[in-house]
Each structure stands twice: as C-alpha cells, then as structure tokens.
Design an enzyme around this catalytic site. Structure first.
Site, PDB file in Angstrom:
ATOM      1  N   ASN A   9      41.093  44.680  46.619  1.00  0.00           N
ATOM      2  CA  ASN A   9      41.541  43.335  45.742  1.00  0.00           C
ATOM      3  C   ASN A   9      42.362  42.527  46.345  1.00  0.00           C
ATOM      4  OD1 ASN A   9      42.756  42.062  43.369  1.00  0.00           O
ATOM      5  ND2 ASN A   9      43.800  43.910  42.686  1.00  0.00           N
ATOM      6  N   TRP A  10      42.030  41.302  46.609  1.00  0.00           N
ATOM      7  CA  TRP A  10      42.726  40.570  47.414  1.00  0.00           C
ATOM      8  C   TRP A  10      44.106  39.871  46.648  1.00  0.00           C
ATOM      9  CZ3 TRP A  10      38.752  37.302  50.911  1.00  0.00           C
ATOM     10  CH2 TRP A  10      38.078  38.214  51.649  1.00  0.00           C
ATOM     11  N   LYS A  11      44.006  39.939  45.468  1.00  0.00           N
ATOM     12  CA  LYS A  11      44.955  39.291  44.350  1.00  0.00           C
ATOM     13  C   LYS A  11      45.057  37.962  44.705  1.00  0.00           C
ATOM     14  CE  LYS A  11      47.225  43.740  43.990  1.00  0.00           C
ATOM     15  NZ  LYS A  11      48.448  44.498  43.954  1.00  0.00           N
ATOM     16  N   HIS A  96      43.516  44.953  35.284  1.00  0.00           N
ATOM     17  CA  HIS A  96      44.282  45.463  36.303  1.00  0.00           C
ATOM     18  C   HIS A  96      46.165  45.460  35.764  1.00  0.00           C
ATOM     19  CE1 HIS A  96      46.966  45.087  39.958  1.00  0.00           C
ATOM     20  NE2 HIS A  96      45.857  45.724  40.556  1.00  0.00           N
ATOM     21  N   GLU A  98      48.617  44.218  36.829  1.00  0.00           N
ATOM     22  CA  GLU A  98      49.202  43.056  37.033  1.00  0.00           C
ATOM     23  C   GLU A  98      48.851  41.873  36.024  1.00  0.00           C
ATOM     24  OE1 GLU A  98      48.257  42.202  41.094  1.00  0.00           O
ATOM     25  OE2 GLU A  98      49.773  43.901  41.543  1.00  0.00           O
ATOM     26  N   GLU A 168      45.177  53.332  38.794  1.00  0.00           N
ATOM     27  CA  GLU A 168      46.331  53.000  39.538  1.00  0.00           C
ATOM     28  C   GLU A 168      47.573  53.054  38.756  1.00  0.00           C
ATOM     29  OE1 GLU A 168      44.249  49.423  42.332  1.00  0.00           O
ATOM     30  OE2 GLU A 168      44.869  48.942  40.104  1.00  0.00           O
ATOM     31  N   GLY A 174      51.869  48.188  45.297  1.00  0.00           N
ATOM     32  CA  GLY A 174      52.632  47.280  45.971  1.00  0.00           C
ATOM     33  C   GLY A 174      53.939  47.695  46.586  1.00  0.00           C
ATOM     34  N   SER A 214      48.846  51.492  46.788  1.00  0.00           N
ATOM     35  CA  SER A 214      49.461  51.709  48.288  1.00  0.00           C
ATOM     36  C   SER A 214      48.405  52.544  49.279  1.00  0.00           C
ATOM     37  CB  SER A 214      50.827  52.343  48.317  1.00  0.00           C
ATOM     38  OG  SER A 214      51.889  51.230  47.627  1.00  0.00           O
ATOM     39  N   GLY A 235      44.807  47.164  47.536  1.00  0.00           N
ATOM     40  CA  GLY A 235      45.401  45.809  47.456  1.00  0.00           C
ATOM     41  C   GLY A 235      45.895  45.186  48.981  1.00  0.00           C
ATOM     42  N   GLY A 236      47.119  45.529  49.219  1.00  0.00           N
ATOM     43  CA  GLY A 236      47.919  44.952  50.434  1.00  0.00           C
ATOM     44  C   GLY A 236      46.853  45.327  51.690  1.00  0.00           C
TER      45      GLY A 236
HETATM   46  P1  PGA Z   1      48.314  48.208  46.677  1.00  0.00           P
HETATM   47  O1  PGA Z   1      47.561  47.346  45.309  1.00  0.00           O
HETATM   48  O2  PGA Z   1      47.272  48.610  47.622  1.00  0.00           O
HETATM   49  O3  PGA Z   1      48.798  46.801  47.275  1.00  0.00           O
HETATM   50  O4  PGA Z   1      49.300  48.774  46.397  1.00  0.00           O
HETATM   51  C1  PGA Z   1      46.440  48.090  44.704  1.00  0.00           C
HETATM   52  C2  PGA Z   1      45.894  47.269  43.508  1.00  0.00           C
HETATM   53  O5  PGA Z   1      46.844  46.604  42.511  1.00  0.00           O
HETATM   54  O6  PGA Z   1      44.713  47.265  43.283  1.00  0.00           O
END
Ligand code: PGA
Length: 257
Positions: A9-11, A96, A98, A168, A174, A214, A235-236
C-alpha cells in the site's frame, strides 16, 4: 491451502518516476521466479496506469487504494470500480484505517464500496482493526466484529470468494510497533471464527486474512509463519525494492515449505 498475498500500500507516496522505477524493480525481482504467492501493489490513482505498464506480464497485480460505489456521474473527485478495471486493476483496498479515521468513512459506506467492487469483478481487500484505546479497554474483538458485520452486510457466501480481509491494528500502522506474532494470530483466528459463524467453516478456511502494521523484512517471516496469517499488507516497507523484496521472498519461502 490458502494462497498467500503480499500487498504493498503505497499510500500518498512516490511520484511518477519513483513509482514506475519501484514497479519495474519489483517486476525484475520476480521475473523468472515461480510466483507461488499473489503480489499486489496499490499506488496512488495518478500512477496506476504507469505502474500497470511497468509491472507488465510479471504476474504482479495492481490495485486501487479506494473506490466509489457509484458507476459514474456527478461525484467530483471519486473513482469508480469500472475505471480501476479499465486500466488493469484487479483489486481495491477498502476501509483502510486512514480512510476510516482521517476521512471519516463509516461501515455503511465501506459496505457499499465493498459490494460495488465485488459486483464489478474486483477483489475487495477489506481492512479492519482496532485503535490502541480500544485494545487497552479489551474491546478488540467487539470492534473487529462490528467492522466485519458492517463491511460485509449483504455479502453472500458466493461473493466472499472475491473478498480478502486485512487485519491492521491501528496502533501498529506506521508506528514501527508491530503486533506480536501471537497478537496477530489471535486476532486472525478470531476473524476466521467470525467468518465461520457468519458463513460456514469451509468458507472461513478459504478466505485469506492478511496482517498489516509495520511489517518489515525483519519480522515478515515470523508473522507470515502464523497459521492464520495468509499474507501481509505493507505500507512503509513497500516503498523500496530493498524492503519489499525480502517480504515477498519470505512469502515465497513459507508458501513452499
Ligand atoms: P505500515 O502501513 O506498514 O507503514 O505500518 C500498513 C498499512 O497501513 O497498510
């Protein structure tokens, strides 16, 4: 046997040059390998088409990070399921945290999107997860149950073949704080039990439940090794071949074991 999914997930990250370079790098990484896991990348909307081209015939699939439930019309700023499909997406992330917490999406809206994605032929990756205060208050399972019941309202057993769940925990997204393998396994087992009671055990055993929060090269093996963890939503660490590559490799290794 559930086929694992390693999803990135590149956000709201990358630009056209770095996004296509990342996609090409991943395509190169998997080329010549027998892909025994599904690999999915979800870049920002403006780069979907370029990323789709960059992954080419590598076997890596491309998905949106969100979609709207209406097929077309006066919905300024929204993107439909058909548009995602038109440019070669096969999946979409929905619910998600966010979007739930920053954009205030509720279970009802997420449910409409989930049903639209399924009806349009996309794989819906429904994200669920509790806040830190909810976990500390002992409400994790109740929160997950509510998000599952809300997100999957009126979704039939047959339609569930197009649904993937991503657990999640919000406190692990994050933050560098990962759920321990035991915490992840416990939540995943709970989600699978929920699916078994809502549908059937057979269906519950066939649905893939990804862990996100994470995930990085150093913890991927242990998390992916849990019996009810069927992949990762990253994500990251999905933003470089250097980090995402080893997570894909971990998935490949476990899937062959
Ligand atoms: P993260 O994000 O790996 O940076 O914690 C995961 C996500 O929100 O899908």
């Amino acid at each position: 046997m559930r086929r694992m999914i390693i999803a990135g997930n590149w956000k709201m990250n990358t630009d056209l040059a770095s996004g296509t370079a990342l996609a090409s790098g991943l395509a190169e990484l998997v080329s010549g390998k027998e892909l025994s896991v599904d690999v999915l990348v979800c870049p920002p909307f403006p780069y979907l088409q370029a990323v789709r081209q960059a992954v080419g015939e590598s076997g890596i699939s491309v998905g949106g990070q969100n979609c709207y439930f209406e097929p077309s019309g006066a919905f300024t700023g929204e993107v439909s399921v058909g548009m995602l499909q038109d440019i070669g997406c096969d999946s979409v992330l929905l619910g998600h945290s966010e979007r739930r917490h920053i954009l205030k999406e509720c279970n009802g809206l997420i449910n409409k999107k989930t049903k639209a994605a399924i009806a349009g032929g996309l794989r819906a990756v429904l994200c669920v997860g509790e806040l830190l205060e909810e976990r500390e208050a002992g409400n994790t399972e109740a929160v997950l149950d509510e998000q599952m019941a809300g997100g999957l309202e009126d979704v039939s057993a047959e339609q569930m073949t197009q649904v993937v769940i991503a657990y999640e925990p919000v406190w692990a997204i994050g933050t560098g704080k990962t759920a321990s393998p035991e915490q992840a396994e416990q939540a995943h087992a709970h989600l699978r039990n929920w699916l078994a009671s809502r549908y059937t055990q057979e269906l519950a055993d066939s649905v893939r439940i990804l862990y996100g929060g994470s995930v990085k090269p150093g913890n991927a093996m242990e998390l992916l090794g849990q019996p009810n963890v069927d992949g990762a939503l990253v994500g990251g660490a999905s933003l470089s071949v250097e980090n995402f590559g080893p997570i894909i490799e971990a998935g490949l290794e476990i899937s062959k074991a």
